[in-house]
Design a protein around this motif. Structure first.
Motif, PDB file in Angstrom:
ATOM      1  N   ASP A   4       0.856  -1.196   0.000  1.00  0.00           N
ATOM      2  CA  ASP A   4       0.000   0.000   0.000  1.00  0.00           C
ATOM      3  C   ASP A   4       0.889   1.242   0.000  1.00  0.00           C
ATOM      4  O   ASP A   4       1.005   1.938   0.994  1.00  0.00           O
ATOM      5  CB  ASP A   4      -0.929  -0.008   1.213  1.00  0.00           C
ATOM      6  N   PHE A   5       1.504   1.493  -1.127  1.00  0.00           N
ATOM      7  CA  PHE A   5       2.457   2.589  -1.215  1.00  0.00           C
ATOM      8  C   PHE A   5       1.772   3.951  -1.118  1.00  0.00           C
ATOM      9  O   PHE A   5       2.269   4.846  -0.442  1.00  0.00           O
ATOM     10  CB  PHE A   5       3.280   2.467  -2.498  1.00  0.00           C
ATOM     11  N   LYS A   6       0.627   4.107  -1.781  1.00  0.00           N
ATOM     12  CA  LYS A   6      -0.095   5.387  -1.726  1.00  0.00           C
ATOM     13  C   LYS A   6      -0.593   5.665  -0.305  1.00  0.00           C
ATOM     14  O   LYS A   6      -0.447   6.775   0.202  1.00  0.00           O
ATOM     15  CB  LYS A   6      -1.285   5.381  -2.681  1.00  0.00           C
ATOM     16  N   GLY A   7      -1.205   4.677   0.326  1.00  0.00           N
ATOM     17  CA  GLY A   7      -1.722   4.861   1.686  1.00  0.00           C
ATOM     18  C   GLY A   7      -0.606   5.137   2.676  1.00  0.00           C
ATOM     19  O   GLY A   7      -0.740   5.986   3.558  1.00  0.00           O
ATOM     20  N   SER A   8       0.502   4.421   2.543  1.00  0.00           N
ATOM     21  CA  SER A   8       1.653   4.633   3.423  1.00  0.00           C
ATOM     22  C   SER A   8       2.212   6.041   3.252  1.00  0.00           C
ATOM     23  O   SER A   8       2.533   6.716   4.235  1.00  0.00           O
ATOM     24  CB  SER A   8       2.751   3.612   3.135  1.00  0.00           C
ATOM     25  N   ALA A   9       2.316   6.475   2.002  1.00  0.00           N
ATOM     26  CA  ALA A   9       2.823   7.820   1.729  1.00  0.00           C
ATOM     27  C   ALA A   9       1.865   8.881   2.272  1.00  0.00           C
ATOM     28  O   ALA A   9       2.300   9.880   2.858  1.00  0.00           O
ATOM     29  CB  ALA A   9       3.039   8.017   0.228  1.00  0.00           C
ATOM     30  N   ALA A  10       0.565   8.657   2.109  1.00  0.00           N
ATOM     31  CA  ALA A  10      -0.429   9.612   2.611  1.00  0.00           C
ATOM     32  C   ALA A  10      -0.356   9.702   4.134  1.00  0.00           C
ATOM     33  O   ALA A  10      -0.347  10.798   4.704  1.00  0.00           O
ATOM     34  CB  ALA A  10      -1.830   9.209   2.162  1.00  0.00           C
ATOM     35  N   SER A  11      -0.284   8.554   4.799  1.00  0.00           N
ATOM     36  CA  SER A  11      -0.202   8.556   6.265  1.00  0.00           C
ATOM     37  C   SER A  11       1.064   9.243   6.739  1.00  0.00           C
ATOM     38  O   SER A  11       1.024  10.080   7.647  1.00  0.00           O
ATOM     39  CB  SER A  11      -0.241   7.124   6.809  1.00  0.00           C
ATOM     40  N   PHE A  12       2.187   8.894   6.134  1.00  0.00           N
ATOM     41  CA  PHE A  12       3.452   9.504   6.530  1.00  0.00           C
ATOM     42  C   PHE A  12       3.383  11.023   6.366  1.00  0.00           C
ATOM     43  O   PHE A  12       3.764  11.765   7.270  1.00  0.00           O
ATOM     44  CB  PHE A  12       4.618   8.934   5.717  1.00  0.00           C
ATOM     45  N   THR A  13       2.905  11.472   5.216  1.00  0.00           N
ATOM     46  CA  THR A  13       2.854  12.910   4.935  1.00  0.00           C
ATOM     47  C   THR A  13       1.976  13.640   5.942  1.00  0.00           C
ATOM     48  O   THR A  13       2.375  14.670   6.501  1.00  0.00           O
ATOM     49  CB  THR A  13       2.344  13.152   3.505  1.00  0.00           C
TER      50      THR A  13
END
Length: 123
Positions: free
Chosen positions: A76-85
């Motif tokens: 889940d690269f998009k979700g992980s990036a969204a959460s991190f951001t």
């Protein structure tokens, strides 16, 4: 981002359209909102009970990274990036002088009062 359903592009003012809030959910999140966009207090509390080790009511940068890693879903690269951001921005904007992100501050982002508090504090 939650924008009007009739629009293909987001509004440049980045409004939050409450009726569409559930569309802002993504994978690898904290699950503090359910699939219908309702706040789940037990999941909010769970974030701190699981990851706030140094202080019961706040997260350090390392604890925040631990939480993000625990919530990360496989592939889940998009979700992980969204959460991190989102969490990193919240931490950077809202940490105190001891570099702690307090539970009350996180709750304020969920109830919509944080930006008003930040504005008042900077005046």
């Amino acid at each position: 981002m939650c924008w009007p359903i009739s629009s293909k592009l987001p509004d440049v003012k980045l409004p939050i359209v409450v009726k569409n809030i559930a569309k802002g959910k993504h994978g690898s999140d904290s699950r503090t909102y359910d699939a219908q966009g309702r706040f789940v207090p037990a999941k909010f509390e769970e974030t701190f009970s699981k990851h706030a080790h140094a202080h019961d009511d706040s997260l350090t940068s390392d604890e925040l990274m631990e939480m993000l890693k625990a919530n990360r879903q496989t592939n889940d690269f998009k979700g992980s990036a969204a959460s991190f951001t989102k969490w990193k921005l919240l931490y950077d904007l809202s940490k105190d002088k001891d570099r702690l992100l307090h539970k009350d501050t996180v709750r304020a982002i969920y109830d919509g009062s944080l930006f008003y508090q930040l504005e008042k504090g900077r005046k």
